[in-house]
Scaffold this motif. Structure first.
Motif, mmCIF file in Angstrom:
data_model
loop_
_atom_site.group_PDB
_atom_site.id
_atom_site.type_symbol
_atom_site.label_atom_id
_atom_site.label_comp_id
_atom_site.label_asym_id
_atom_site.label_seq_id
_atom_site.Cartn_x
_atom_site.Cartn_y
_atom_site.Cartn_z
ATOM 1 N N ALA A 1 17.098 -49.714 15.405
ATOM 2 C CA ALA A 1 18.155 -50.669 15.735
ATOM 3 C C ALA A 1 17.601 -52.041 16.080
ATOM 4 O O ALA A 1 18.348 -53.015 16.150
ATOM 5 N N GLN B 1 26.860 -54.106 13.313
ATOM 6 C CA GLN B 1 25.740 -55.031 13.512
ATOM 7 C C GLN B 1 26.172 -56.264 14.291
ATOM 8 O O GLN B 1 27.359 -56.596 14.360
ATOM 9 N N HIS C 1 19.258 -55.054 19.934
ATOM 10 C CA HIS C 1 19.817 -54.023 19.055
ATOM 11 C C HIS C 1 20.629 -54.731 17.973
ATOM 12 O O HIS C 1 21.774 -55.112 18.197
ATOM 13 N N PHE C 2 20.055 -54.869 16.814
ATOM 14 C CA PHE C 2 20.717 -55.631 15.763
ATOM 15 C C PHE C 2 21.739 -54.816 14.993
ATOM 16 O O PHE C 2 22.699 -55.355 14.461
ATOM 17 N N GLN C 3 21.539 -53.486 14.901
ATOM 18 C CA GLN C 3 22.505 -52.654 14.188
ATOM 19 C C GLN C 3 22.681 -51.305 14.879
ATOM 20 O O GLN C 3 21.844 -50.876 15.674
ATOM 21 N N TYR C 4 23.789 -50.626 14.531
ATOM 22 C CA TYR C 4 24.241 -49.419 15.213
ATOM 23 C C TYR C 4 24.675 -48.435 14.127
ATOM 24 O O TYR C 4 25.572 -48.739 13.337
ATOM 25 N N TYR C 5 24.052 -47.271 14.099
ATOM 26 C CA TYR C 5 24.127 -46.404 12.927
ATOM 27 C C TYR C 5 25.032 -45.193 13.116
ATOM 28 O O TYR C 5 25.010 -44.523 14.147
ATOM 29 N N LEU D 1 27.894 -50.337 8.174
ATOM 30 C CA LEU D 1 26.847 -50.591 9.153
ATOM 31 C C LEU D 1 27.392 -51.552 10.211
ATOM 32 O O LEU D 1 27.833 -52.656 9.888
ATOM 33 N N PRO E 1 15.918 -56.881 12.589
ATOM 34 C CA PRO E 1 16.962 -57.497 11.776
ATOM 35 C C PRO E 1 16.760 -57.280 10.278
ATOM 36 O O PRO E 1 17.733 -57.211 9.521
ATOM 37 N N CYS F 1 26.745 -58.839 5.647
ATOM 38 C CA CYS F 1 26.046 -57.618 6.055
ATOM 39 C C CYS F 1 24.570 -57.706 5.695
ATOM 40 O O CYS F 1 24.211 -58.044 4.552
ATOM 41 N N ARG F 2 23.702 -57.380 6.634
ATOM 42 C CA ARG F 2 22.263 -57.470 6.382
ATOM 43 C C ARG F 2 21.743 -56.305 5.543
ATOM 44 O O ARG F 2 20.605 -56.347 5.083
ATOM 45 N N VAL G 1 16.297 -54.754 8.147
ATOM 46 C CA VAL G 1 16.314 -53.296 8.048
ATOM 47 C C VAL G 1 15.713 -52.829 6.726
ATOM 48 O O VAL G 1 15.029 -51.799 6.665
#
Length: 414
Positions: free
Chosen positions: A175, A54, A220-224, A52, A178, A4-5, A180
């Motif tokens: 998003a 991702q 879109h590297f992540q989705y919240y 998270l 990378p 996880c980033r 964050v």
């Protein structure tokens, strides 16, 4: 994907695997059609420790954003959304009362579509935009714009030169980065110790509930969720104080944050949205397990419609060439034999071809000239706006097709 980033956990669970596709904004010029095209895995996972969602950072922001094909000002509804936001934010933060001392910074300010409303109010502002071409368009429109990516160092340099920002806006960019943690630290470096940060980002809750899988793409590297956003904000010294649910992009959240030292207790709306997310199972694996099967059904239904239309000799063309449309077209394997072309209001895309699927992109006037039987609307999130814009297809009995959240064929009225 190593971990996880955000929290570093190795506990990653698969949500949906969309195969391998080219980057969604890498539109092809005609002289590149015989060249090889890189494709990258598009596999959404969720961290079962911080939740998270991702994808791996297989492309860099520099590859995507140094020259960018998306200009916000070409969406009428998005420009109006920005105007309304500025009016509301000025009242919330009290910027008018501060007059010439007020300072607003927008990160990923695109072509100045939002900050031009700040300029019109006589409030000092600055856009931070990495794309050279759209940043130049913003400056041409009278919006001061710095061509840079946000980092803690960039944030500190802007603050040193201009002073701290009373309001930092980061719409539809949280998003796209990378790193964050570093980006959030950059937001904190920009904002005054008693200032405000406003972030708009798509809500993972509606993405899952409404089958909006085409908004999964490499930039879109992540989705919240609100829950995971709280963790992300804390990594940079910010705390969530309020949240708004927005209809934009099929369902977004507007996060209002402040430096942790002055934030105080979050609003009741924060607790309400957290409760909705928990009820939907998004803090346990049960909330994600059926998503992949529902994505597969969207694909089957759309392909069945296109194949049957082709067998009946009916014509189908597209409207729009958004990034989300390229995820959909590539995942479904749609080529010009099923979708003759698509059109777009952005002249930058005219004469180019969609990445991977090689569908030509033409000016919008082509639809009226050809009078197709169906128009497949790829930016389905603008359904109301585009149904009105495309009402003229009624003149020859044409119909609109919306692929998400489920296939919908609509007869429009003129």
């Amino acid at each position: 994907m190593t971990g996880c980033r955000l929290c570093g956990s190795e506990a990653m669970a698969s949500v949906v695997d969309l195969g391998a596709t080219p980057p969604c904004e890498s539109f092809l010029a005609a002289d590149r059609l015989d060249e090889p095209e890189p494709a990258y895995p598009l596999h959404l996972r969720v961290c079962t420790d911080c939740w998270l969602a991702q994808i791996p950072p297989l492309i860099t922001p520099e590859e995507t954003f140094k020259e960018y094909a998306y200009f916000s000002s070409f969406s009428t509804s998005w420009v109006e959304h920005a105007r309304t936001f500025v009016a509301d934010a000025v009242r919330r933060v009290g910027l008018d009362a501060k007059s010439s001392d007020a300072f607003v910074v927008e990160v990923a300010s695109n072509d100045g579509y939002l900050l031009k409303h700040v300029v019109d109010r006589g409030i000092r502002c600055l856009g931070i935009e990495p794309s050279v071409n759209v940043g130049a368009a913003a400056r041409d429109a009278g919006v001061p714009t710095l061509t840079e990516f946000l980092s803690p160092e960039t944030g500190a340099a802007v603050r040193a030169e201009n002073g701290p920002a009373d309001l930092v806006v980061a719409n539809n960019v949280y998003a796209h980065i990378p790193d964050v943690v570093g980006f959030t630290q950059g937001l904190r470096a920009l904002v005054a110790d008693d200032g405000w940060v406003s972030i708009e980002v798509q809500h993972l809750l509606t993405l899952i509930e409404e089958n909006q899988y085409d908004t999964i793409y490499h930039e879109h590297f992540q989705y919240y969720t609100v829950a995971s956003a709280i963790r992300a904000l804390a990594s940079g010294g910010l705390a969530l104080v309020d949240v708004e649910l927005l209809p934009t992009h099929g369902g977004s959240i507007r996060l209002w944050a402040r430096p942790a030292e002055v934030a105080g207790e979050p609003s009741r709306r924060v607790a309400d949205v957290l409760a909705r997310e928990k009820a939907a199972g998004l803090q346990e694996l049960s909330g994600y397990t059926e998503f992949s099967a529902r994505v597969a059904k969207v694909r089957r239904d759309l392909l069945r419609f296109l194949i049957e239309a082709a067998e009946r000799g009916e014509t189908v063309v597209g409207y729009g060439a958004p990034g989300k449309g390229n995820t959909l077209l590539n995942h479904c394997g749609i080529r010009p034999d099923l979708l003759a072309y698509t059109v777009d209001r952005n002249p930058y895309k005219h004469g180019r071809f969609t990445p991977g699927t090689r569908i030509p992109i033409l000016p919008p006037e082509q639809i009226a000239a050809d009078k197709p039987d169906y128009v497949l609307v790829l930016p389905w999130n603008l359904r109301a706006e585009l149904s009105e814009q495309l009402s003229f297809v009624h003149d020859w009995g044409g119909r609109l097709v919306f692929p998400i959240p489920e296939l919908s064929i609509v007869e429009v009225t003129s």
